[in-house]
Design a protein around this motif. Structure first.
Motif, PDB file in Angstrom:
ATOM      1  N   GLU A 513      -5.297  -5.602 -13.442  1.00  0.00           N
ATOM      2  CA  GLU A 513      -4.425  -5.247 -14.564  1.00  0.00           C
ATOM      3  C   GLU A 513      -3.749  -3.895 -14.339  1.00  0.00           C
ATOM      4  N   GLN A 514      -4.493  -2.935 -13.785  1.00  0.00           N
ATOM      5  CA  GLN A 514      -3.889  -1.633 -13.494  1.00  0.00           C
ATOM      6  C   GLN A 514      -2.791  -1.754 -12.441  1.00  0.00           C
ATOM      7  N   VAL A 515      -3.061  -2.545 -11.404  1.00  0.00           N
ATOM      8  CA  VAL A 515      -2.055  -2.744 -10.357  1.00  0.00           C
ATOM      9  C   VAL A 515      -0.818  -3.419 -10.937  1.00  0.00           C
ATOM     10  N   ASN A 516      -1.020  -4.417 -11.791  1.00  0.00           N
ATOM     11  CA  ASN A 516       0.121  -5.080 -12.417  1.00  0.00           C
ATOM     12  C   ASN A 516       0.944  -4.106 -13.262  1.00  0.00           C
ATOM     13  N   GLU A 517       0.247  -3.214 -13.943  1.00  0.00           N
ATOM     14  CA  GLU A 517       0.928  -2.290 -14.856  1.00  0.00           C
ATOM     15  C   GLU A 517       1.787  -1.279 -14.106  1.00  0.00           C
ATOM     16  N   VAL A 518       1.245  -0.686 -13.052  1.00  0.00           N
ATOM     17  CA  VAL A 518       1.949   0.426 -12.398  1.00  0.00           C
ATOM     18  C   VAL A 518       2.671   0.023 -11.124  1.00  0.00           C
ATOM     19  N   TYR A 519       2.374  -1.166 -10.613  1.00  0.00           N
ATOM     20  CA  TYR A 519       2.915  -1.520  -9.300  1.00  0.00           C
ATOM     21  C   TYR A 519       3.635  -2.871  -9.314  1.00  0.00           C
ATOM     22  N   SER A 520       2.912  -3.958  -9.525  1.00  0.00           N
ATOM     23  CA  SER A 520       3.512  -5.286  -9.431  1.00  0.00           C
ATOM     24  C   SER A 520       4.611  -5.495 -10.458  1.00  0.00           C
ATOM     25  N   GLY A 521       4.360  -5.090 -11.712  1.00  0.00           N
ATOM     26  CA  GLY A 521       5.377  -5.240 -12.746  1.00  0.00           C
ATOM     27  C   GLY A 521       6.641  -4.452 -12.445  1.00  0.00           C
ATOM     28  N   PRO A 522       6.519  -3.139 -12.168  1.00  0.00           N
ATOM     29  CA  PRO A 522       7.709  -2.371 -11.811  1.00  0.00           C
ATOM     30  C   PRO A 522       8.445  -2.906 -10.584  1.00  0.00           C
ATOM     31  N   LEU A 523       7.698  -3.394  -9.588  1.00  0.00           N
ATOM     32  CA  LEU A 523       8.364  -3.907  -8.393  1.00  0.00           C
ATOM     33  C   LEU A 523       9.137  -5.187  -8.675  1.00  0.00           C
ATOM     34  N   ALA A 524       8.667  -5.994  -9.623  1.00  0.00           N
ATOM     35  CA  ALA A 524       9.399  -7.209  -9.962  1.00  0.00           C
ATOM     36  C   ALA A 524      10.788  -6.876 -10.490  1.00  0.00           C
ATOM     37  N   VAL A 525      10.876  -5.829 -11.295  1.00  0.00           N
ATOM     38  CA  VAL A 525      12.166  -5.412 -11.845  1.00  0.00           C
ATOM     39  C   VAL A 525      13.009  -4.738 -10.764  1.00  0.00           C
ATOM     40  N   ALA A 526      12.382  -3.806 -10.030  1.00  0.00           N
ATOM     41  CA  ALA A 526      13.122  -3.091  -8.990  1.00  0.00           C
ATOM     42  C   ALA A 526      13.563  -4.041  -7.885  1.00  0.00           C
ATOM     43  N   GLY A 527      12.697  -5.001  -7.527  1.00  0.00           N
ATOM     44  CA  GLY A 527      13.047  -5.956  -6.483  1.00  0.00           C
ATOM     45  C   GLY A 527      14.256  -6.789  -6.845  1.00  0.00           C
ATOM     46  N   ALA A 528      14.356  -7.174  -8.125  1.00  0.00           N
ATOM     47  CA  ALA A 528      15.508  -7.965  -8.564  1.00  0.00           C
ATOM     48  C   ALA A 528      16.793  -7.149  -8.454  1.00  0.00           C
ATOM     49  N   ARG A 529      16.720  -5.871  -8.803  1.00  0.00           N
ATOM     50  CA  ARG A 529      17.922  -5.036  -8.718  1.00  0.00           C
ATOM     51  C   ARG A 529      18.284  -4.713  -7.269  1.00  0.00           C
ATOM     52  N   LEU A 530      17.276  -4.591  -6.415  1.00  0.00           N
ATOM     53  CA  LEU A 530      17.557  -4.419  -4.992  1.00  0.00           C
ATOM     54  C   LEU A 530      18.233  -5.663  -4.422  1.00  0.00           C
ATOM     55  N   ALA A 531      17.788  -6.825  -4.858  1.00  0.00           N
ATOM     56  CA  ALA A 531      18.433  -8.064  -4.421  1.00  0.00           C
ATOM     57  C   ALA A 531      19.877  -8.120  -4.903  1.00  0.00           C
ATOM     58  N   ASP A 532      20.101  -7.722  -6.150  1.00  0.00           N
ATOM     59  CA  ASP A 532      21.469  -7.696  -6.662  1.00  0.00           C
ATOM     60  C   ASP A 532      22.347  -6.772  -5.820  1.00  0.00           C
ATOM     61  N   ALA A 533      21.784  -5.634  -5.427  1.00  0.00           N
ATOM     62  CA  ALA A 533      22.537  -4.692  -4.595  1.00  0.00           C
ATOM     63  C   ALA A 533      22.894  -5.323  -3.256  1.00  0.00           C
TER      64      ALA A 533
END
Length: 682
Positions: A513-533
């Motif tokens: 849960e901690q990893v999801n909160e600070v790492y996996s969750g944020p990367l899902a959003v950032a990864g989508a925007r990196l793909a858009d770029a």
């Protein structure tokens, strides 16, 4: 050799994005985005959709972590020997070491089941990006990952109502930029048909691994069954035992396991500074412990060999990756590509600065990496216990709330792997558990709360001995009872390994849960925007990182230049005897030695191509322009180890065993007239 994709891969999967579009022959392409125009420009010809459809229908994913292909109408499967080495060994008896001696089934009734193995064929790929992204729009952290996983579970369950014959899997591509639903026709009964002696496959051993020239018969045959009978596979690839031709176009179709080519600089730094050094140090110690234990007896030597091969292969892979990330010229290229993409994306408010978001997530994850890595001890028996505990807990929940791997769509394979009968060697399991617990204490510290939770007042040696000698989980009947009994049976169990897994489960969940909160969750959003770029900068004719899902790469039969010398594109069977020294690992397999006078020394043995592959591609068919099988990929050269992060067309090579050599073996070295007839059938 490329070991199965899942074997000994302890590094955490990271997300990100490099910048430049694929160069010629670079890329592990999805079948729904094959670069036909690019291939046609380079070779003057490209497969049409009918060609791609035929090949896709014959491509097989083995859930043990390898690739394969149907090569007859009766469910016959071509793959690598090292992909089925565990199956070969587990079917051995005290009187007949099949791994050492090889195996030839005289008839269908002699073909032997492979525990935990499943063959899967992609039947459909559906874009579900909008549906998945819509489920977590506006959410962050743990809430995001829960909503995403719930939607994925829903899509997988709805897509494959027939759980006996089909499997659905939603795959994340481009770091969260795309989500695709892959539908598979699955075959849960896979049996061993033919395998050469282990030395025929491993000639040259670790010194030759990831090198060329090679003299390896790394090929075996399996068969898919259903309802006790071989499955009908009219859509199979035609076997074509001919030598490769220098310069001819080739296609490798398989399931590359994992790459990190889309990682940002902060993620690459984390791999270089934390993940790879820990992996190398700990695996090196495990190798030493195992070699010492194997020297204790012939039984230990036999029982530990497959594990040792996997460890040594993984060490070589990780050493190559660390070398690549410490190469100034290579890393400068990666940094330049990221800088170019950032420059192209500057001022785009919709994209923002996802690189900073990734860096923040990686920084947060650094503090969680070691406890997350070490909180689950190693060993088959503990893995059984952990699966039983988690499955019992998760099955109490609605499907949408379960952890990945325990949803209704995933449970059949989880159950199969748990309950299939296979041998467990107590000494090896105890050694592995001791090692992992001692490394946890070393890296976390003796006074760390997680170390105290893992060990209590016992030493790693005492705890591992008590748990391994006290558990009954090696018996599949006991595992079946606990599975059927659910959470009540788990809680009531007096099995020490079950109770240990229960004691660790809450902490493992908390860390997740901690990893999801600070790492996996944020990367899902950032990864989508990196793909858009990336899509905005270069269009959508791009290939994503490998995800152990079906891909196709194109290339040509071609050697390379090494230290001013031209490396040939192929070896011959006769070269085996010239390279042999009589001392392991350069000792010729006994059957090769016995049949030397009959073997045609000019038959093509192994060959290299410029196809772009990675671990998980082991067993992939090498296919020619006509759509026929001329070989099976089993390795890369030493330069390909940096292929996790990038592809160099001048140096990276796929290493394959030729169908020509396999045919010679089927006819003269390890004769199987019925397979020769089956492969020749139209």
């Amino acid at each position: 050799m490329f070991r199965p994709a899942a074997a000994f891969l302890t590094a955490t999967s990271l997300l990100g994005l490099v910048a430049a579009p694929a160069a010629a022959e670079e890329g592990m392409w999805t079948f729904d985005n094959f670069p036909a125009a690019q291939v046609r420009d380079q070779y003057g010809w490209a497969p049409d959709q009918a060609w791609l459809d035929r090949v896709q229908a014959a491509a097989v994913r083995l859930t043990g972590g390898c690739s394969a292909s149907f090569v007859s109408s009766q469910g016959l499967i071509l793959t690598n020997h090292h992909c089925v080495a565990s199956c070969i060994f587990e079917n051995a008896t005290q009187d007949n070491d099949l791994l050492t001696n090889g195996f030839i089934a005289a008839g269908l009734t002699d073909e032997k089941k492979c525990a935990g193995q499943q063959a899967e064929v992609v039947t459909q790929i559906t874009d579900v990006t909008d549906t998945v992204k819509g489920a977590f729009a506006g959410l962050t952290g743990e809430a995001l990952t829960r909503a995403r996983d719930a939607k994925i579970a829903e899509l997988e369950s709805a897509g494959c109502p027939d759980k006996e014959r089909t499997r659905c899997q939603v795959v994340t591509l481009f770091g969260g930029g795309q989500y695709k639903l892959y539908t598979y026709r699955k075959y849960s009964d896979v049996r061993l048909v033919w395998a050469p002696e282990d030395r025929a496959s491993t000639f040259g051993g670790d010194p030759d691994n990831f090198n060329f020239p090679r003299y390896s018969l790394d090929a075996s045959f399996l068969r898919a069954y259903e309802n006790g009978r071989p499955v009908a596979t009219p859509q199979h690839l035609r076997w074509n035992p001919r030598p490769p031709r220098e310069g001819e176009i080739t296609f490798v179709v398989g399931n590359p396991g994992s790459t990190s080519r889309l990682n940002t600089q902060s993620q690459l730094a984390f791999a270089r500074e934390a993940v790879l050094p820990v992996t190398l140090a700990t695996l090196s110690e495990l190798r030493g412990r195992l070699i010492r234990a194997m020297d204790e007896s012939p039984d230990h030597r036999r029982e530990g060999l497959d594990t040792l091969n996997g460890i040594e292969n993984s060490l070589k892979v990780q050493i190559g990756r660390l070398k690549a990330l410490n190469d100034p010229a290579f890393t400068a290229t990666l940094a330049d590509r990221e800088a170019q993409l950032r420059q192209r994306s500057a001022g785009n408010a919709a994209i923002g600065d996802p690189w900073a978001d990734v860096e923040q997530a990686v920084t947060a994850y650094r503090a969680l990496y070691l406890p997350t890595r070490f909180i689950s001890p190693s060993g088959d028996l503990y893995a059984y216990a952990q699966t039983l505990v988690l499955a019992a807990q998760e099955r109490e929940k609605p499907d949408a709330e379960r952890l990945p791997g325990f949803t209704n769509s995933a449970l059949p394979l989880t159950q199969k792997r748990l309950l299939d009968e296979r041998p467990v060697y107590s000494w090896l399991d105890q050694l592995t558990m001791e090692w992992s617990l001692s490394k946890a204490r070393e890296y976390l510290g003796a006074d760390d709360p997680d170390t105290r939770l893992l060990l209590g007042r016992e030493s790693p040696e005492q705890l591992a001995e008590r748990l391994v000698t006290g558990t009954r989980l090696a018996d599949p009947a006991v595992r079946q009872q606990l599975w059927d009994g659910g959470l009540a049976a788990i809680r009531a169990s007096d099995d020490p390994m079950i109770q240990y897994a229960l004691a660790l489960a809450d902490r493992q969940r908390a860390l997740r849960e901690q990893v999801n909160e600070v790492y996996s969750g944020p990367l899902a959003v950032a990864g989508a925007r990196l793909a858009d770029a990336r899509f905005a900068a270069y269009g959508d004719s791009l290939y994503p990182d490998a995800t152990f899902t079906l891909r196709i790469s194109y290339g040509q039969v071609k050697g390379w230049e090494e230290r001013g010398q031209q490396v040939p594109f192929q070896t011959t069977l006769g070269g085996t005897f010239e390279r042999a020294t009589g001392n392991a690992p350069f000792d010729v397999a006994p059957a090769f030695a016995r049949q030397r006078a009959r073997i045609d020394p000019n038959v093509s043995f192994d060959f290299v191509t410029t196809n772009d592959i990675i671990g998980g591609n082991s067993g992939s068919p090498v296919i020619d322009r006509a759509g026929t099988v001329i070989g099976a990929a089993f390795d890369g050269n030493i330069h390909s180890l940096g292929g996790n992060y990038g592809y160099d067309p001048a140096l990276n090579r796929t290493v394959a065993v030729s169908a020509d050599a396999v045919q010679e073996a089927l006819e003269k070295i390890y004769p199987s007239p019925r397979l020769v007839r089956e492969l020749a059938a139209k």
